[in-house]
Design a protein around this motif. Sequence first.
Motif, mmCIF file in Angstrom:
data_model
loop_
_atom_site.group_PDB
_atom_site.id
_atom_site.type_symbol
_atom_site.label_atom_id
_atom_site.label_comp_id
_atom_site.label_asym_id
_atom_site.label_seq_id
_atom_site.Cartn_x
_atom_site.Cartn_y
_atom_site.Cartn_z
ATOM 1 N N GLU A 118 -1.662 2.024 0.702
ATOM 2 C CA GLU A 118 -1.848 0.747 1.425
ATOM 3 C C GLU A 118 -1.461 -0.419 1.093
ATOM 4 N N GLU A 119 -1.438 -0.690 -0.278
ATOM 5 C CA GLU A 119 -1.052 -1.940 -0.920
ATOM 6 C C GLU A 119 0.294 -2.006 -0.756
ATOM 7 N N ALA A 120 1.289 -0.970 -1.066
ATOM 8 C CA ALA A 120 2.640 -1.354 -0.608
ATOM 9 C C ALA A 120 2.718 -1.682 0.905
ATOM 10 N N GLN A 121 1.998 -1.171 1.802
ATOM 11 C CA GLN A 121 2.092 -1.310 3.267
ATOM 12 C C GLN A 121 2.052 -2.676 3.526
ATOM 13 N N ARG A 122 0.689 -3.361 2.808
ATOM 14 C CA ARG A 122 0.496 -4.549 3.054
ATOM 15 C C ARG A 122 1.425 -5.573 2.582
ATOM 16 N N LEU A 123 2.156 -5.198 1.463
ATOM 17 C CA LEU A 123 2.964 -6.024 0.813
ATOM 18 C C LEU A 123 4.133 -6.162 2.077
ATOM 19 N N ILE A 124 4.544 -5.110 2.524
ATOM 20 C CA ILE A 124 6.021 -5.077 3.653
ATOM 21 C C ILE A 124 5.405 -5.956 4.673
ATOM 22 N N ASP A 125 4.063 -5.843 5.184
ATOM 23 C CA ASP A 125 3.563 -6.463 6.491
ATOM 24 C C ASP A 125 3.494 -7.859 5.981
ATOM 25 N N VAL A 126 2.996 -8.572 5.073
ATOM 26 C CA VAL A 126 2.954 -9.738 4.736
ATOM 27 C C VAL A 126 4.238 -10.602 4.539
ATOM 28 N N THR A 127 4.870 -9.734 4.119
ATOM 29 C CA THR A 127 6.553 -10.410 3.957
ATOM 30 C C THR A 127 6.907 -10.600 5.410
ATOM 31 N N LYS A 128 6.976 -9.437 6.205
ATOM 32 C CA LYS A 128 7.558 -9.498 7.391
ATOM 33 C C LYS A 128 6.939 -10.773 8.302
ATOM 34 N N TYR A 160 0.111 -12.814 -2.891
ATOM 35 C CA TYR A 160 1.709 -12.585 -3.463
ATOM 36 C C TYR A 160 2.376 -13.999 -3.904
ATOM 37 N N SER A 161 3.498 -13.676 -4.557
ATOM 38 C CA SER A 161 4.327 -14.799 -4.969
ATOM 39 C C SER A 161 5.744 -14.716 -4.282
ATOM 40 N N ILE A 162 6.087 -15.828 -3.980
ATOM 41 C CA ILE A 162 7.505 -15.782 -3.380
ATOM 42 C C ILE A 162 8.706 -15.987 -4.315
ATOM 43 N N VAL A 163 9.689 -15.483 -4.376
ATOM 44 C CA VAL A 163 10.677 -15.234 -5.478
ATOM 45 C C VAL A 163 11.352 -16.818 -5.287
ATOM 46 N N ARG A 164 11.476 -17.543 -6.403
ATOM 47 C CA ARG A 164 11.854 -18.945 -6.271
ATOM 48 C C ARG A 164 13.552 -18.835 -6.750
ATOM 49 N N ASP A 165 14.127 -17.952 -7.320
ATOM 50 C CA ASP A 165 15.633 -17.950 -8.015
ATOM 51 C C ASP A 165 16.589 -17.563 -6.793
ATOM 52 N N LEU A 166 16.054 -17.194 -5.561
ATOM 53 C CA LEU A 166 17.121 -16.609 -4.351
ATOM 54 C C LEU A 166 16.516 -17.357 -3.227
ATOM 55 N N THR A 167 17.455 -17.428 -2.468
ATOM 56 C CA THR A 167 17.312 -18.202 -1.087
ATOM 57 C C THR A 167 17.754 -17.582 0.122
ATOM 58 N N GLY A 168 17.296 -18.080 1.342
ATOM 59 C CA GLY A 168 18.029 -17.716 2.424
ATOM 60 C C GLY A 168 19.549 -18.836 2.420
ATOM 61 N N ASN A 206 7.022 -11.001 -4.162
ATOM 62 C CA ASN A 206 6.474 -9.900 -5.162
ATOM 63 C C ASN A 206 5.153 -9.824 -5.285
ATOM 64 N N GLN A 207 4.861 -8.406 -5.372
ATOM 65 C CA GLN A 207 3.318 -8.171 -5.538
ATOM 66 C C GLN A 207 2.831 -8.944 -6.724
ATOM 67 N N GLY A 208 3.395 -8.975 -7.870
ATOM 68 C CA GLY A 208 3.070 -9.647 -9.097
ATOM 69 C C GLY A 208 3.473 -11.144 -8.909
ATOM 70 N N SER A 227 6.640 -5.222 -10.851
ATOM 71 C CA SER A 227 5.796 -4.986 -9.668
ATOM 72 C C SER A 227 6.648 -4.723 -8.360
ATOM 73 N N LEU A 228 6.212 -4.350 -7.418
ATOM 74 C CA LEU A 228 6.849 -4.082 -6.293
ATOM 75 C C LEU A 228 7.457 -5.276 -5.507
ATOM 76 N N SER A 229 8.441 -5.371 -4.727
ATOM 77 C CA SER A 229 8.930 -6.296 -4.158
ATOM 78 C C SER A 229 9.353 -6.063 -2.603
ATOM 79 N N ALA A 230 9.169 -6.890 -1.708
ATOM 80 C CA ALA A 230 9.521 -6.469 -0.356
ATOM 81 C C ALA A 230 10.445 -7.770 0.277
ATOM 82 N N HIS A 231 11.120 -7.314 1.151
ATOM 83 C CA HIS A 231 12.330 -8.461 1.498
ATOM 84 C C HIS A 231 12.498 -8.435 3.407
ATOM 85 N N TYR A 232 12.320 -9.311 3.987
ATOM 86 C CA TYR A 232 12.589 -9.449 5.595
ATOM 87 C C TYR A 232 13.331 -10.568 5.851
#
Length: 248
Positions: A118-128, A160-168, A206-208, A227-232
């Motif tokens: 459930e936690e992994a799915q929540r990470l995917i959903d929040v990222t999207k 969750y935390s947003i990755v800072r070192d990479l951008t769109g 990132n989850q962490g 920690s797990l990471s998701a991307h959308y």
Amino acid sequence: MITIKSKSEVEKMRKAGKITGDTLKMIEKHIKPGVSTKQLDKIAHDYIVSKGARPGFLHYNGFPASICSSKNDAVVHGIPDKRDILKEGDIISIDLGAAIDGYNGDAARTFPVGRISEEAQRLIDVTKQSFFEGIKCATHGAKLGDVSAVIQEYVEKHGYSIVRDLTGHGIGRDLHEEPSVPNFGKRGKGVKLAAGMTLAIEPMVNQGNYPVEMLGNNWTVVTADGSLSAHYENTILVTHGECEILTL
């Protein structure tokens, strides 16, 4: 330099975007335990080529594949490998692009492999959803920082935390154009958006904690804390009203 696309250029961007989005829809059907990331790469490559386009990532700055396949703690730029087999409970981010008539599409999704926590799915959903929250601000006359700030606020509100070192990034004739599109920032800051801009907006969550590190292959970026990471990601067109998503 930030380019404003003409009507004819926008039509070419729509064409590239459609192939990109359709490739991700098609590849989702093949994501299951026992499949290798190399198999997914071939499936995506063959589909893009069958549509008269070319895989935008293949050989881009030396990248050796047509997709990035980033599992679990990999944030981006995972390299497909025949030994990299999907397992039940994994999550995998597929990032890919198609280029046609001289213009590029770019999009990414994080998919579950079989049944996931459930936690992994929540990470995917929040990222999207953070993407969809952010693009509400992506309109003519707004500041890029508005988009960035809303993404960051939504992600952090959910723990969750947003990755800072990479951008769109901007996108068009080149896969990566100006401007950079951070997923964090302050409202009212940054570039003023204008109708005709095309941007690849891509929250990486990132989850962490947000620090990341590069693996020895000099491509794959992973979470520093494991920690797990998701991307959308989608390619969008800025208009005078709601933006148009070119890769859905």
